[in-house]
Design a protein around this motif. Structure first.
Motif, PDB file in Angstrom:
ATOM      1  N   MET A  81       2.559  19.513 -55.436  1.00 10.64           N
ATOM      2  CA  MET A  81       1.993  18.169 -55.236  1.00 10.64           C
ATOM      3  C   MET A  81       2.710  17.441 -54.101  1.00 10.64           C
ATOM      4  SD  MET A  81       1.607  17.171 -59.276  1.00 10.64           S
ATOM      5  CE  MET A  81       1.048  15.476 -59.138  1.00 10.64           C
ATOM      6  N   LEU A  82       4.035  17.572 -54.069  1.00  8.21           N
ATOM      7  CA  LEU A  82       4.795  16.934 -52.996  1.00  8.21           C
ATOM      8  C   LEU A  82       4.374  17.506 -51.633  1.00  8.21           C
ATOM      9  CD1 LEU A  82       7.025  15.138 -51.848  1.00  8.21           C
ATOM     10  CD2 LEU A  82       8.697  16.897 -52.483  1.00  8.21           C
ATOM     11  N   ARG A  87       1.535  17.074 -46.502  1.00  7.80           N
ATOM     12  CA  ARG A  87       0.582  17.693 -45.581  1.00  7.80           C
ATOM     13  C   ARG A  87      -0.502  16.693 -45.176  1.00  7.80           C
ATOM     14  NH1 ARG A  87      -2.435  23.561 -46.369  1.00  7.80           N
ATOM     15  NH2 ARG A  87      -3.230  23.623 -44.233  1.00  7.80           N
ATOM     16  N   ASN A  88      -0.922  15.828 -46.119  1.00  5.03           N
ATOM     17  CA  ASN A  88      -1.948  14.847 -45.767  1.00  5.03           C
ATOM     18  C   ASN A  88      -1.343  13.495 -45.367  1.00  5.03           C
ATOM     19  OD1 ASN A  88      -1.357  13.440 -48.120  1.00  5.03           O
ATOM     20  ND2 ASN A  88      -2.987  14.437 -49.308  1.00  5.03           N
ATOM     21  N   SER A  89      -0.046  13.481 -45.120  1.00  2.56           N
ATOM     22  CA  SER A  89       0.666  12.293 -44.616  1.00  2.56           C
ATOM     23  C   SER A  89       0.617  11.097 -45.566  1.00  2.56           C
ATOM     24  CB  SER A  89       0.144  11.878 -43.231  1.00  2.56           C
ATOM     25  OG  SER A  89       0.366  12.905 -42.308  1.00  2.56           O
ATOM     26  N   GLU A  90       0.362  11.350 -46.851  1.00  7.69           N
ATOM     27  CA  GLU A  90       0.472  10.272 -47.837  1.00  7.69           C
ATOM     28  C   GLU A  90       1.933   9.835 -47.947  1.00  7.69           C
ATOM     29  OE1 GLU A  90      -0.977  10.134 -52.303  1.00  7.69           O
ATOM     30  OE2 GLU A  90      -2.134  11.595 -51.128  1.00  7.69           O
ATOM     31  N   LEU A  91       2.841  10.803 -47.804  1.00 15.03           N
ATOM     32  CA  LEU A  91       4.272  10.525 -47.726  1.00 15.03           C
ATOM     33  C   LEU A  91       4.738  10.929 -46.330  1.00 15.03           C
ATOM     34  CD1 LEU A  91       5.456  12.057 -51.145  1.00 15.03           C
ATOM     35  CD2 LEU A  91       4.855   9.675 -50.671  1.00 15.03           C
TER      36      LEU A  91
ATOM     37  N   PRO B 179       5.560  27.132 -51.135  1.00 10.75           N
ATOM     38  CA  PRO B 179       5.658  25.746 -50.662  1.00 10.75           C
ATOM     39  C   PRO B 179       7.106  25.301 -50.476  1.00 10.75           C
ATOM     40  CG  PRO B 179       4.461  25.893 -52.758  1.00 10.75           C
ATOM     41  CD  PRO B 179       5.013  27.240 -52.472  1.00 10.75           C
ATOM     42  N   ARG B 180       7.388  24.736 -49.325  1.00  9.57           N
ATOM     43  CA  ARG B 180       8.721  24.214 -49.025  1.00  9.57           C
ATOM     44  C   ARG B 180       8.543  22.806 -48.451  1.00  9.57           C
ATOM     45  NH1 ARG B 180      13.374  27.414 -48.604  1.00  9.57           N
ATOM     46  NH2 ARG B 180      13.035  29.547 -49.308  1.00  9.57           N
ATOM     47  N   PRO B 181       8.852  21.785 -49.258  1.00 11.21           N
ATOM     48  CA  PRO B 181       8.595  20.403 -48.820  1.00 11.21           C
ATOM     49  C   PRO B 181       9.274  20.040 -47.500  1.00 11.21           C
ATOM     50  CG  PRO B 181       9.055  20.454 -51.173  1.00 11.21           C
ATOM     51  CD  PRO B 181       9.294  21.841 -50.655  1.00 11.21           C
ATOM     52  N   VAL B 182      10.474  20.554 -47.248  1.00 11.87           N
ATOM     53  CA  VAL B 182      11.154  20.207 -45.996  1.00 11.87           C
ATOM     54  C   VAL B 182      10.352  20.728 -44.793  1.00 11.87           C
ATOM     55  CG1 VAL B 182      13.259  20.476 -44.628  1.00 11.87           C
ATOM     56  CG2 VAL B 182      13.417  20.167 -47.108  1.00 11.87           C
ATOM     57  N   PHE B 183       9.804  21.924 -44.930  1.00 16.41           N
ATOM     58  CA  PHE B 183       8.990  22.461 -43.840  1.00 16.41           C
ATOM     59  C   PHE B 183       7.728  21.620 -43.657  1.00 16.41           C
ATOM     60  CE2 PHE B 183      10.558  27.181 -43.796  1.00 16.41           C
ATOM     61  CZ  PHE B 183      11.813  26.736 -43.441  1.00 16.41           C
ATOM     62  N   ALA B 186       8.682  18.595 -41.742  1.00 16.70           N
ATOM     63  CA  ALA B 186       8.956  18.935 -40.342  1.00 16.70           C
ATOM     64  C   ALA B 186       7.647  19.159 -39.581  1.00 16.70           C
ATOM     65  CB  ALA B 186       9.842  20.183 -40.264  1.00 16.70           C
ATOM     66  N   ILE B 187       6.721  19.882 -40.181  1.00 16.16           N
ATOM     67  CA  ILE B 187       5.427  20.145 -39.524  1.00 16.16           C
ATOM     68  C   ILE B 187       4.696  18.833 -39.257  1.00 16.16           C
ATOM     69  CG2 ILE B 187       3.120  21.157 -39.877  1.00 16.16           C
ATOM     70  CD1 ILE B 187       4.558  23.356 -41.590  1.00 16.16           C
ATOM     71  N   GLN B 188       4.676  17.976 -40.287  1.00 18.68           N
ATOM     72  CA  GLN B 188       3.985  16.688 -40.144  1.00 18.68           C
ATOM     73  C   GLN B 188       4.600  15.859 -39.017  1.00 18.68           C
ATOM     74  OE1 GLN B 188       4.751  12.678 -42.108  1.00 18.68           O
ATOM     75  NE2 GLN B 188       3.776  13.852 -43.764  1.00 18.68           N
ATOM     76  N   TRP B 189       5.948  15.787 -38.997  1.00 20.01           N
ATOM     77  CA  TRP B 189       6.623  14.986 -37.974  1.00 20.01           C
ATOM     78  C   TRP B 189       6.408  15.586 -36.590  1.00 20.01           C
ATOM     79  CZ3 TRP B 189      10.642  15.940 -34.492  1.00 20.01           C
ATOM     80  CH2 TRP B 189      11.081  14.808 -33.781  1.00 20.01           C
ATOM     81  N   LEU B 190       6.507  16.917 -36.481  1.00 18.58           N
ATOM     82  CA  LEU B 190       6.318  17.568 -35.179  1.00 18.58           C
ATOM     83  C   LEU B 190       4.913  17.288 -34.643  1.00 18.58           C
ATOM     84  CD1 LEU B 190       8.124  20.960 -35.932  1.00 18.58           C
ATOM     85  CD2 LEU B 190       8.756  19.370 -34.094  1.00 18.58           C
ATOM     86  N   LYS B 191       3.909  17.362 -35.513  1.00 19.60           N
ATOM     87  CA  LYS B 191       2.529  17.132 -35.062  1.00 19.60           C
ATOM     88  C   LYS B 191       2.327  15.695 -34.603  1.00 19.60           C
ATOM     89  CE  LYS B 191       0.084  20.676 -37.687  1.00 19.60           C
ATOM     90  NZ  LYS B 191      -0.767  20.972 -38.863  1.00 19.60           N
ATOM     91  N   ALA B 192       3.032  14.773 -35.273  1.00 22.34           N
ATOM     92  CA  ALA B 192       2.836  13.356 -34.962  1.00 22.34           C
ATOM     93  C   ALA B 192       3.660  12.909 -33.753  1.00 22.34           C
ATOM     94  CB  ALA B 192       3.210  12.513 -36.182  1.00 22.34           C
ATOM     95  N   SER B 193       4.575  13.755 -33.280  1.00 23.54           N
ATOM     96  CA  SER B 193       5.544  13.313 -32.269  1.00 23.54           C
ATOM     97  C   SER B 193       5.584  14.207 -31.040  1.00 23.54           C
ATOM     98  CB  SER B 193       6.952  13.288 -32.885  1.00 23.54           C
ATOM     99  OG  SER B 193       6.935  12.802 -34.193  1.00 23.54           O
ATOM    100  N   VAL B 194       4.508  14.924 -30.752  1.00 25.05           N
ATOM    101  CA  VAL B 194       4.507  15.885 -29.646  1.00 25.05           C
ATOM    102  C   VAL B 194       4.883  15.198 -28.338  1.00 25.05           C
ATOM    103  CG1 VAL B 194       3.106  17.547 -28.351  1.00 25.05           C
ATOM    104  CG2 VAL B 194       2.701  17.222 -30.799  1.00 25.05           C
TER     105      VAL B 194
END
Lengths: 127, 336
Positions: A81-82, A87-91, B179-183, B186-194
């Motif tokens: 869930m986290l 992944r959907n940027s909710e957090l 699933p690895r929350p830290v990854f 990181a993926i989310q931040w990298l995509k948002a900060s290119v």
């Protein structure tokens, strides 16, 4: 079940055999793998010691972050869930408590996996 | 083709191609290291006369089995090293690029440069104390020279920019269904900060200690060009900075030996462009994520049964090293 010797004692005995008896008689690739094997058994011993408490703490922290009851979901469901909420940027990085949860969890994992890793020292040094 | 004697016979037959028809091979021995290529050291010259120290770099058994789909092959690697030397990059001189009739398989021969490649020795031994002080500037200059090579003038290389690599490694990570929350963060931040795009240049692709020969005077050669590609110059500048390649010396961001400002100044002074620490942050984050996924790939070889060694199993417990590195990076970015 009986626990004398306990799992930890058995692993400790095997670790001692590899490190003190077998490894000195090995050369080359086999000697390298023996050193890796000793490190692996050290991970096993730390994992046996720390896993239950770490999982309890992590589950409580996950439930708080996700605003759900820890009893209602398995550990892996909450991790999933986290991940979906990230992944959907909710957090995001600026979500209060998120990075602290990830950091505390990662530090606990590193203390089992690679307690001498330089990045762990850096993480501990920055409160 | 594989025994030491067979190799020695094939090398002896090269004669004039190695600069001396009367030359003979002596002291041929396999060197350790090299993830996917065989590396052999040997002396070559007339018996009783002066010998040349040479290196044979060769696909295992002479047959190409690249360590990754991205590897460019030994023929391209040899051509590229020639171009790099011509551009002034410290690198070995290619003596001979092997042809099928040489009987050595995919291989080339280069001169052997004296010095050390083992990172922990370079970072800790007193012998390299002076070298360590110069290394950041020397690496910055070498990187600038690599990136200045005209891409019209190099072999046909794959192109891979930052977002290509992010997409590629994200796909591999998702394929493992672990699933690895830290990854994820990181993926989310990298995509948002290119960072802003740059024109593609020649990128070494594995520019870090382990692939650099260092002697008491500092950097003497850049090795292992098989992951070279057309890409973003900032990839090379940040890869040497990721904490895994500081070999325990976290406090020195560049390779465990140097200061980022000094490294980037030398890069700009030697013809590179101005690069900011914020750009390095993005590329270093991508680099740590990539290394984490590479550790997962190596562990997968154990999990799938392809390589049941204890070493492949153990590496699965090193993914968490890259998680803490990513957290340290992202925390610094967040609090900046």
């Amino acid at each position: 079940m009986h626990d004398q010797p306990s799992v930890s004692e058995l692993v400790t005995a095997v670790r001692g055999f590899i490190s003190d008896t077998a490894a000195p008689q090995l050369t080359g690739h086999a000697a390298f793998h023996a050193r890796v094997a000793v490190n692996v058994l050290d991970i096993v011993l730390r994992d046996l010691e720390a896993r239950d408490a770490n999982d309890l703490r992590e589950a409580a922290s996950l439930a708080a972050l996700l605003n759900i009851s820890p009893e209602a979901h398995s550990h892996s469901e909450m991790v999933q869930m986290l991940c979906e909420k990230l992944r959907n940027s909710e957090l995001t990085l600026s979500t209060p408590g998120l990075l602290e949860h990830l950091k505390t969890t990662a530090i606990a994992q590193l203390e089992v996996d690679q307690p001498k890793y330089s990045g762990l020292r850096e993480a501990r040094g920055r409160p | 083709m594989g025994t030491t004697q067979e190799l020695e016979n094939a090398l002896n037959a090269l004669g004039s191609k190695l600069g001396d028809p009367a030359g003979k091979v002596s002291d041929l021995k396999r060197l350790s290291g090299g993830a996917s290529q065989e590396t052999w050291a040997f002396d070559f010259g007339p018996s009783g006369g002066a010998v040349e120290d040479l290196i044979l770099r060769r696909a295992p058994g002479g047959v190409s089995a690249a360590r990754s789909q991205a590897a460019i092959g030994l023929e391209n690697e040899a051509a590229l090293i020639d171009r790099a030397v011509a551009a002034g990059v410290p690198a070995p001189r290619v003596v001979h690029s092997c042809k099928p009739e040489d009987g050595l398989g995919q291989a080339f021969i280069m001169n052997r440069i004296a010095g050390e490649t083992i990172a922990r020795k370079i970072l800790r031994d007193d012998q390299y104390a002076t070298a360590r002080e110069k290394l950041a500037a020397q690496c910055g200059s070498a990187a600038a020279l690599i990136h200045s090579i005209d891409i019209a003038d190099v072999p046909d290389l794959p192109k891979s920019m930052g977002e290509d690599q992010l997409a590629q490694y994200e796909e591999i990570y998702r394929g493992f269904d672990t699933p690895r929350p830290v990854f994820e963060l990181a993926i989310q931040w990298l995509k948002a900060s290119v960072p802003d795009a740059v024109e593609p240049s020649l990128v070494h692709g594995d520019f870090r200690l382990g692939n650099l020969i260092v002697d008491e005077t500092g950097l003497v050669a850049v090795l292992d060009w098989e992951l070279a590609h057309l890409g973003d110059r900032r990839e090379d500048l940040a890869w040497i900075c990721i904490n895994s390649w500081r070999f325990g010396n976290s406090q020195n961001r560049v390779g465990g030996f140097g200061d980022l400002g000094e490294f980037l100044d030398a890069y700009a002074a030697a013809g590179g462009v101005e690069v900011t620490p914020a750009e390095i942050d993005w590329w270093e984050t991508l680099g740590s994520f990539k290394w984490g996924v590479m550790c997962m790939i190596m562990y997968e070889a154990f999990r799938s049964g392809a390589d049941p060694s204890v070493e492949r199993a153990a590496i699965g417990r090193r993914v968490s090293e890259t998680e803490i590195d990513l957290i340290n990076l992202l925390e610094r970015v967040r609090d900046a």
